[in-house]
Design a protein around this motif. Structure first.
Motif, PDB file in Angstrom:
ATOM      1  N   VAL B  60       2.561 -10.005  -0.849  1.00  0.00           N
ATOM      2  CA  VAL B  60       3.144 -10.824  -2.110  1.00  0.00           C
ATOM      3  C   VAL B  60       4.442 -10.231  -2.486  1.00  0.00           C
ATOM      4  CG1 VAL B  60       2.608 -11.158  -4.456  1.00  0.00           C
ATOM      5  CG2 VAL B  60       0.527 -11.027  -2.771  1.00  0.00           C
ATOM      6  N   ASP B  61       5.466 -11.111  -2.504  1.00  0.00           N
ATOM      7  CA  ASP B  61       6.805 -10.560  -2.875  1.00  0.00           C
ATOM      8  C   ASP B  61       7.224  -9.359  -2.027  1.00  0.00           C
ATOM      9  OD1 ASP B  61       9.301 -10.960  -4.057  1.00  0.00           O
ATOM     10  OD2 ASP B  61       8.434 -10.170  -6.004  1.00  0.00           O
ATOM     11  N   GLY B  62       6.718  -9.296  -0.723  1.00  0.00           N
ATOM     12  CA  GLY B  62       7.188  -8.359  -0.113  1.00  0.00           C
ATOM     13  C   GLY B  62       6.347  -6.957  -0.093  1.00  0.00           C
ATOM     14  N   MET B  63       5.369  -7.217  -0.813  1.00  0.00           N
ATOM     15  CA  MET B  63       4.360  -5.712  -1.044  1.00  0.00           C
ATOM     16  C   MET B  63       3.163  -6.075  -0.295  1.00  0.00           C
ATOM     17  SD  MET B  63       4.729  -4.907  -5.266  1.00  0.00           S
ATOM     18  CE  MET B  63       5.045  -6.424  -5.813  1.00  0.00           C
ATOM     19  N   ASP B  64       2.737  -5.224   0.461  1.00  0.00           N
ATOM     20  CA  ASP B  64       1.523  -5.365   1.439  1.00  0.00           C
ATOM     21  C   ASP B  64       0.190  -4.801   0.600  1.00  0.00           C
ATOM     22  OD1 ASP B  64      -0.494  -4.883   3.127  1.00  0.00           O
ATOM     23  OD2 ASP B  64       0.594  -3.902   4.631  1.00  0.00           O
ATOM     24  N   LEU B  65      -0.655  -5.844   0.373  1.00  0.00           N
ATOM     25  CA  LEU B  65      -1.804  -5.346  -0.596  1.00  0.00           C
ATOM     26  C   LEU B  65      -2.750  -4.484  -0.225  1.00  0.00           C
ATOM     27  CD1 LEU B  65      -0.485  -7.506  -2.458  1.00  0.00           C
ATOM     28  CD2 LEU B  65      -2.783  -8.365  -3.053  1.00  0.00           C
ATOM     29  N   LEU B  66      -2.723  -4.309   1.092  1.00  0.00           N
ATOM     30  CA  LEU B  66      -3.694  -3.376   1.816  1.00  0.00           C
ATOM     31  C   LEU B  66      -3.170  -1.920   1.867  1.00  0.00           C
ATOM     32  CD1 LEU B  66      -5.771  -5.181   4.676  1.00  0.00           C
ATOM     33  CD2 LEU B  66      -6.487  -4.329   2.643  1.00  0.00           C
ATOM     34  N   SER B  67      -1.848  -1.968   1.751  1.00  0.00           N
ATOM     35  CA  SER B  67      -1.063  -0.539   1.756  1.00  0.00           C
ATOM     36  C   SER B  67      -1.456   0.176   0.598  1.00  0.00           C
ATOM     37  CB  SER B  67       0.265  -0.807   1.951  1.00  0.00           C
ATOM     38  OG  SER B  67       1.017   0.458   1.829  1.00  0.00           O
TER      39      SER B  67
END
Lengths: 234, 244, 231
Positions: B60-67
């Motif tokens: 989302v907007d360049g952010m990895d939600l599993l990270s």
């Protein structure tokens, strides 16, 4: 604290062990008498409080408010030290011929707890939606039959957990009977302490017994809640 | 802007998201529809991690939600969320509902936050309700305040989870109008809704889901005129029939 | 039945304030002091225990719940006796009886207050938390600004009820020799010998007036809060 020498053997056998066991016996007896008496009296008060006759309702309210809002200890002292002036002679004579300490503690516990129990019973019955009664009446049941088949079976299920909680409170509160010399568990633990100077051991023993009582009853109540009140729909 | 790649999610044994692939571009308005229990609400709730995903990749907007490195609070501040039940804070006034997050998170000075909040209230047509409490507002008004509250964090993405489903019919229009206005301003939006009129007029794309699977993805006219999948046809028929 | 309440009139100030101001505060004054101090301490104790018992980390949650349930499983008298033993050992010096009682009451009541706090927090709809974290508020900010202020409103009547229980429970201070109302009552009873009925009726009445006032207050609050919620 570091210098304290623990000696658990004194409470697991011998004279002090016997004291503690006899204390537990008295606690259980007092609790049993108290629970039966408080339940019956609580039921009566609850019925009075819900009656259609205003003076009876009012009387029940006074009873409830007075005994709930006064310390149990004072009530124990009243029955033990002060009741002889207000009770009929026959009752006084009977009391003097029984184990008076035990009787005074039992009376105080019964009256104190009955006031709480009456409220629990009443709110259990009131918690049943009035549509249930309307539905039962529309189906042709009389008022008493509606109570018997529709309202009470539901109310009893809801009322059991708070009632058991009150029973548990009563068992714990019975420790106050030591103040008038009833030799129940806390009294005996204190006796052991003052004779042996092994306070930690004696109070640990009493603590474990009280906890065993509470934990087992709480466990049973959890099962009841799961099985009866909120059975998993599958 | 939002990218789902082979995303799976389970509730215990229930497979609520099944191999979902979806790409929402910046400035796009995507409407997600489907019967109840189709997983559309879960889908939208994974975007700001109200529900975590079990498998796959979601950025989302360049952010990895599993990270683990992703700052969840930053993510949520960038993504506005509007709930079916509004969820306004009942103990705070309308104005405080809107200014709380900017003041506490962005450290915006109170006065500035209130000025911005007033502009937002102006925009949703509720400037006169600034000192009211949520319980004093109608459902439609509450939902418009909720939209203003989400916008106060200046999000880059807005998510709407059935924003009109809890409203009386006469209030639906006022909320949809605010949303339409927002879409025109170029906001990236994902909207779960049954309002097919809104989908037809405002959406760039319609996504149809059932049983956790995206069955159809199409331009609105195409979706409404000629749905490909049987279940989509059935869903539209039910939705348009007066008895639904 | 022949009751003579002259004994009450003769000892009235002693019942109310003990030997104060010529000696330490006692009687009803000390009862109130014990109840108010323990109540304030238990409020914070209950808040902390309640929050910890809802922690998402099992390492915190389990021991805290074990502690709470242990205390709730014991008679208050037992807790006071434990304080009586443990405090001097832990502090390495003797502790005044009134402080022992305050500690006992605080530990005991905190355990019960923590349940009120728990229920109050869990009674706030989940959507409130979701809305708060969706705007980027951190966990503790959500708790502080959104959940607690709403939960507190549901907790207040129960807190007042706990205070009533505390007033009644202070009577147990008698057992370790703190000269609060109950102790003063037994003292006067031992001194005068022949008026136990009058004395204990009077003391019961004093407790009753106090407790009933707060009980009524809590009921009034409950209704008022319920009404405000419905508009």
């Amino acid at each position: 604290m570091l210098k304290y020498h623990f000696d658990w053997s004194i409470i697991t056998s011998g004279k002090y062990f016997e004291w503690l066991v006899s204390g537990l016996k008295v606690t259980l007896e007092l609790s049993a008498v108290g629970i039966v008496g408080a339940f019956v009296l609580g039921l009566v008060i609850a019925v009075l409080k819900m009656s259609n006759f205003k003076p009876l309702r009012w009387l029940a309210s006074v009873y409830l408010e007075f005994f709930r809002n006064t310390p149990l200890l004072i009530q124990i002292f009243f029955w033990y030290f002060g009741s002889y002036k207000v009770l009929p002679t026959a009752v006084n004579e009977w009391l003097n011929n029984t184990n008076f300490e035990f009787a005074a503690a039992a009376i105080a516990l019964i009256i104190y707890t009955s006031a709480f129990i009456a409220e629990d019973i009443r709110s259990g019955i009131l918690s049943i939606p009035k549509e249930q009664m309307e539905a039962a009446r529309s189906a042709g049941f009389s008022f008493l039959r509606s109570m018997q088949y529709i309202i009470l079976p539901q109310a009893v299920r809801i009322t059991i957990p708070p009632l058991v909680n009150q029973f548990l409170n009563l068992a714990k509160n019975s420790s106050l009977a030591m103040t008038i010399g009833v030799m129940e568990l806390t009294y005996q633990a204190r006796q052991v302490e003052s004779y042996s100077f092994k306070g930690f051991e004696a109070f640990t023993a009493a603590t474990v017994v009280y906890l065993a009582l509470s934990v087992s009853i709480t466990f049973i109540m959890d099962l009841y809640n799961k099985r009866v009140l909120n059975p998993q729909r599958s | 802007m939002i990218q789902f790649q082979n995303v799976h999610k389970w509730f215990k044994t229930l497979h609520v998201l099944n191999d979902v692939n979806l790409h929402v571009k910046q400035g796009e308005v995507v409407v997600v529809c489907g019967p109840s229990g189709s997983g559309k609400s879960t889908l939208i709730r994974t975007i700001n991690k109200l529900e975590p995903i079990n498998e796959g990749r979601l950025t989302v907007d360049g952010m990895d939600l599993l990270s683990k490195k992703t700052d969840l609070n930053r993510l949520r501040a960038e993504v506005g969320f509007v709930f079916q039940q509004f969820n306004l804070y009942p103990h705070l006034s309308v104005l405080s509902n809107i200014t709380l997050a900017p003041i506490k998170i962005r450290n915006t000075p109170k006065k500035e936050a209130e000025e911005q909040a007033m502009q937002l209230l102006e925009r949703v047509g509720l400037a006169m309700k600034r000192d009211a409490y949520p319980t004093q507002l109608s459902g439609g008004q509450q939902q418009r305040v909720a939209i203003a509250r989400a916008l106060a964090m200046k999000p880059r993405i807005m998510l709407f989870d059935e924003p009109t489903s809890a409203l009386d019919p006469e209030m639906i229009g006022e909320v949809l109008a605010v949303m339409q206005d927002l879409a025109k301003s170029g906001m990236t939006m994902v909207v779960v809704t049954h309002e097919m009129g809104f989908a037809r007029e405002v959406a760039d794309r319609v996504v149809f889901m059932d049983h956790g699977v995206i069955l159809e993805e199409a331009q609105p006219e195409e979706f409404f005129r000629n749905p490909q999948h049987d279940r989509a046809k059935q869903f539209l028929k039910q939705l348009l029939s007066p008895m639904h | 039945m022949d009751l003579d309440f002259q004994v009450i009139i003769d000892n009235f100030t002693y019942f109310m304030i003990g030997r104060y101001p010529n000696g330490p505060l006692g009687g009803l004054g000390l009862t109130m002091y014990l109840a108010v101090v323990s109540c304030i301490l238990s409020f914070f104790g209950g808040l902390i225990l309640g929050l910890l018992s809802l922690s998402r980390y099992p390492v915190i949650r389990y021991p805290v719940n074990l502690f709470i349930n242990t205390i709730r499983g014991l008679p208050l008298l037992m807790v006071i006796f434990w304080m009586y033993f443990l405090l001097p050992a832990l502090m390495g010096k003797t502790v005044p009886e009134s402080q022992t009682v305050i500690m006992g009451l605080t530990v005991f009541t905190s355990a019960y207050m923590s349940q009120i706090v728990r229920a109050g927090i869990m009674g706030v709809p989940k959507g409130q938390t979701e809305a708060a974290i969706s705007t980027g508020l951190k966990g503790w900010q959500t708790m502080l600004y959104i959940i607690l202020p709403q939960g507190m409103r549901n907790m207040i009547p129960s807190f007042v009820n706990q205070f009533v229980s505390l007033i009644k429970d202070t009577s147990l201070a008698f057992i370790v020799g703190v000269s609060e109302l109950t102790h003063v009552g037994t003292q006067v009873n031992n001194r005068t010998m022949s008026y136990p009925t009058e004395i204990f009726i009077f003391i019961a009445a004093v407790y009753f007036v106090l407790c009933f006032a707060f009980t009524s207050f809590s009921r009034w609050l409950e209704q008022r809060l319920a009404w405000r919620k419905s508009i």
